[in-house]
Design a protein around this motif. Sequence first.
Motif, PDB file in Angstrom:
ATOM      1  N   THR A 115       0.849  -1.190   0.000  1.00  0.00           N
ATOM      2  CA  THR A 115       0.000   0.000   0.000  1.00  0.00           C
ATOM      3  C   THR A 115       0.885   1.239   0.000  1.00  0.00           C
ATOM      4  OG1 THR A 115      -1.777  -1.124   1.197  1.00  0.00           O
ATOM      5  CG2 THR A 115      -1.753   1.286   1.286  1.00  0.00           C
ATOM      6  N   ILE A 116       0.642   2.166  -0.919  1.00  0.00           N
ATOM      7  CA  ILE A 116       1.519   3.331  -1.013  1.00  0.00           C
ATOM      8  C   ILE A 116       1.253   4.288   0.147  1.00  0.00           C
ATOM      9  CG2 ILE A 116       1.672   3.103  -3.517  1.00  0.00           C
ATOM     10  CD1 ILE A 116      -0.163   5.497  -3.797  1.00  0.00           C
ATOM     11  N   SER A 117       2.258   5.019   0.530  1.00  0.00           N
ATOM     12  CA  SER A 117       2.187   5.895   1.701  1.00  0.00           C
ATOM     13  C   SER A 117       1.300   7.106   1.427  1.00  0.00           C
ATOM     14  CB  SER A 117       3.589   6.372   2.078  1.00  0.00           C
ATOM     15  OG  SER A 117       4.110   7.227   1.064  1.00  0.00           O
ATOM     16  N   ASP A 118       0.904   7.770   2.497  1.00  0.00           N
ATOM     17  CA  ASP A 118       0.121   9.008   2.364  1.00  0.00           C
ATOM     18  C   ASP A 118       0.900  10.051   1.569  1.00  0.00           C
ATOM     19  OD1 ASP A 118      -1.873   7.864   3.876  1.00  0.00           O
ATOM     20  OD2 ASP A 118      -1.268   8.844   5.754  1.00  0.00           O
ATOM     21  N   THR A 119       2.189  10.148   1.829  1.00  0.00           N
ATOM     22  CA  THR A 119       3.014  11.147   1.141  1.00  0.00           C
ATOM     23  C   THR A 119       3.072  10.865  -0.358  1.00  0.00           C
ATOM     24  OG1 THR A 119       4.369  11.462   3.119  1.00  0.00           O
ATOM     25  CG2 THR A 119       5.311  12.181   1.021  1.00  0.00           C
ATOM     26  N   LEU A 120       3.297   9.605  -0.711  1.00  0.00           N
ATOM     27  CA  LEU A 120       3.388   9.249  -2.124  1.00  0.00           C
ATOM     28  C   LEU A 120       2.041   9.441  -2.813  1.00  0.00           C
ATOM     29  CD1 LEU A 120       5.003   8.153  -4.485  1.00  0.00           C
ATOM     30  CD2 LEU A 120       4.522   5.825  -3.666  1.00  0.00           C
ATOM     31  N   TYR A 121       0.963   9.051  -2.140  1.00  0.00           N
ATOM     32  CA  TYR A 121      -0.362   9.197  -2.739  1.00  0.00           C
ATOM     33  C   TYR A 121      -0.710  10.674  -2.930  1.00  0.00           C
ATOM     34  CZ  TYR A 121      -5.276   8.046  -3.679  1.00  0.00           C
ATOM     35  OH  TYR A 121      -6.510   7.892  -4.259  1.00  0.00           O
ATOM     36  N   ALA A 122      -0.367  11.494  -1.951  1.00  0.00           N
ATOM     37  CA  ALA A 122      -0.618  12.935  -2.076  1.00  0.00           C
ATOM     38  C   ALA A 122       0.157  13.510  -3.263  1.00  0.00           C
ATOM     39  CB  ALA A 122      -0.219  13.649  -0.783  1.00  0.00           C
ATOM     40  N   TYR A 128       9.060  -0.212  -9.819  1.00  0.00           N
ATOM     41  CA  TYR A 128       9.476  -0.256  -8.411  1.00  0.00           C
ATOM     42  C   TYR A 128       9.541   1.127  -7.773  1.00  0.00           C
ATOM     43  CZ  TYR A 128      14.121   1.448  -9.716  1.00  0.00           C
ATOM     44  OH  TYR A 128      15.155   2.227 -10.176  1.00  0.00           O
ATOM     45  N   LYS A 129       9.647   2.178  -8.588  1.00  0.00           N
ATOM     46  CA  LYS A 129       9.838   3.519  -8.037  1.00  0.00           C
ATOM     47  C   LYS A 129       8.590   4.049  -7.327  1.00  0.00           C
ATOM     48  CE  LYS A 129      13.519   4.954 -11.173  1.00  0.00           C
ATOM     49  NZ  LYS A 129      13.986   5.961 -12.159  1.00  0.00           N
ATOM     50  N   ASP A 130       7.467   4.042  -8.024  1.00  0.00           N
ATOM     51  CA  ASP A 130       6.256   4.556  -7.376  1.00  0.00           C
ATOM     52  C   ASP A 130       4.985   3.836  -7.817  1.00  0.00           C
ATOM     53  OD1 ASP A 130       5.767   5.525  -9.919  1.00  0.00           O
ATOM     54  OD2 ASP A 130       6.132   7.631  -9.399  1.00  0.00           O
ATOM     55  N   GLY A 131       5.127   2.919  -8.782  1.00  0.00           N
ATOM     56  CA  GLY A 131       3.971   2.140  -9.212  1.00  0.00           C
ATOM     57  C   GLY A 131       2.901   2.933  -9.921  1.00  0.00           C
ATOM     58  N   SER A 132       3.224   4.123 -10.388  1.00  0.00           N
ATOM     59  CA  SER A 132       2.181   5.038 -10.854  1.00  0.00           C
ATOM     60  C   SER A 132       1.403   4.519 -12.061  1.00  0.00           C
ATOM     61  CB  SER A 132       2.787   6.408 -11.186  1.00  0.00           C
ATOM     62  OG  SER A 132       3.769   6.302 -12.193  1.00  0.00           O
ATOM     63  N   GLU A 133       2.025   3.686 -12.916  1.00  0.00           N
ATOM     64  CA  GLU A 133       1.304   3.246 -14.108  1.00  0.00           C
ATOM     65  C   GLU A 133       0.243   2.197 -13.807  1.00  0.00           C
ATOM     66  OE1 GLU A 133       5.326   0.945 -14.649  1.00  0.00           O
ATOM     67  OE2 GLU A 133       4.631   2.742 -13.612  1.00  0.00           O
ATOM     68  N   ASN A 145      -5.415   3.788   0.927  1.00  0.00           N
ATOM     69  CA  ASN A 145      -4.675   4.230  -0.248  1.00  0.00           C
ATOM     70  C   ASN A 145      -4.568   3.076  -1.244  1.00  0.00           C
ATOM     71  OD1 ASN A 145      -4.283   6.586   1.145  1.00  0.00           O
ATOM     72  ND2 ASN A 145      -2.115   6.237   1.572  1.00  0.00           N
ATOM     73  N   PRO A 146      -4.357   3.381  -2.509  1.00  0.00           N
ATOM     74  CA  PRO A 146      -4.146   2.301  -3.476  1.00  0.00           C
ATOM     75  C   PRO A 146      -2.855   1.548  -3.159  1.00  0.00           C
ATOM     76  CG  PRO A 146      -4.327   4.450  -4.572  1.00  0.00           C
ATOM     77  CD  PRO A 146      -4.274   4.704  -3.113  1.00  0.00           C
ATOM     78  N   ARG A 147      -2.694   0.409  -3.798  1.00  0.00           N
ATOM     79  CA  ARG A 147      -1.478  -0.376  -3.607  1.00  0.00           C
ATOM     80  C   ARG A 147      -0.831  -0.702  -4.949  1.00  0.00           C
ATOM     81  NH1 ARG A 147      -1.689  -5.727  -5.017  1.00  0.00           N
ATOM     82  NH2 ARG A 147      -3.721  -6.750  -5.193  1.00  0.00           N
ATOM     83  N   LYS A 148       0.441  -1.068  -4.854  1.00  0.00           N
ATOM     84  CA  LYS A 148       1.149  -1.562  -6.028  1.00  0.00           C
ATOM     85  C   LYS A 148       0.843  -3.048  -6.216  1.00  0.00           C
ATOM     86  CE  LYS A 148       5.540  -0.498  -6.007  1.00  0.00           C
ATOM     87  NZ  LYS A 148       6.902  -0.212  -5.486  1.00  0.00           N
ATOM     88  N   LEU A 149       1.083  -3.539  -7.404  1.00  0.00           N
ATOM     89  CA  LEU A 149       1.062  -4.970  -7.626  1.00  0.00           C
ATOM     90  C   LEU A 149       2.190  -5.619  -6.832  1.00  0.00           C
ATOM     91  CD1 LEU A 149       0.657  -5.014 -11.516  1.00  0.00           C
ATOM     92  CD2 LEU A 149      -1.130  -5.604  -9.868  1.00  0.00           C
TER      93      LEU A 149
END
Length: 385
Positions: free
Chosen positions: A270-277, A313-318, A328-332
């Motif tokens: 699960t991505i962090s609050d900071t990354l999601y923001a 691996y960096k932020d999973g944004s795609e 929050n959303p999560r990465k695969l």
Amino acid sequence: MYGDRIKAKRLRLDMTQKEFSDSLGLGRNGERTLRRWENNETSPSTIELNMILNYPEIHPFGVDEDFNEDFTFIDLFCGVGGIRLPFQQLGGKCVFSSEWDKFAQKTYYRNYGERPHGDITEITNEQIPAHDILLAGFPCQPFSQAGLGLGFEDTRGTLFFEIERIIEGHRPMAFLLENVKKLRTHDQGNTLKVIREHLENLNYELYIDVLRAADFGLPQNRERLFIVGFDKELLDDPENDSFNFTFPEPTGIPTRLGDILQEYVDELYTISDTLYAGHLRRLEQHRERGNGFGFSLFNHDSVYTNTLSARYYKDGSEILIDQGPRANPRKLTPRECARLQGFPDEFTIPVSNTQAYKQFGNSVPVNVIRAIARRMKDTLEPYLD
């Protein structure tokens, strides 16, 4: 206490504590937990201990020496062996492989029992055995939209000519080359034109097409360009001047992302609050500029995802997975990335999560390769001993 047994197991697998803990799915503090177990500071539960001791030490896709092959092939720029797997499953025997990345070599060895040779530029034709088919997913960075797009001006782009050298020296019956879709239009088509001319000058009949993973049962909108070539010297019938090869048609198999997602996923993904923001902020900035860039959110019912990249691996944004309004959303996970590319669950992932993301992002859609491999084998059937 079981510390010595756990450590001995890990060392037999040639894995670091980080790699082994990630491969076991021990979660965010897994490396520290594993270290404490090995030092007998704490003990694993019975379930955790069995998971460790039962971790496979065999090579799940290894081939016995007495394997009676239908054909032989070599696997260049092999990565973790995504092109090899379906050709092997169709009766082929790999007689040589090459990959420079040490982490990909580790994954390849753990699954196939064979450690690939290194830098292909340092390997002579004489060091490569005779073979029926050459396989090569040659480096795509020089031609990719994600790269600088320098093409043959990039040193990695010239690795195509290493493939040409080996084809000319060994004259395999056929070859399969894989690259990014953009290779077709790079430098206004001149890059592919050069590749085509060099291969045709070797007297090979070429077939070139772009196929999409989602058309072959994988929930990913991944498009790749494939070049298939057959040695015209095989044609000894004056009335037949073509191999009449055709690329496989879409299977029509419905795809759904939920089919490859795991039931339980550790909070680590699960991505962090900071990354999601940060994702939300950049998304809004792109909207204000009138473009469609930003992170991409998917759920179980999504038909397919965006293309998985080596930078995932960096932020999973795609590819981010929606977990509802309260999370929050999560990465695969790495295993989900493997499934997204068509690798079976028996395929072992003996590296850290970071390396696993890179490896599967650089890999190929196995289902697509399998469909092409079947067509190639059928075409070559009359010429195989």
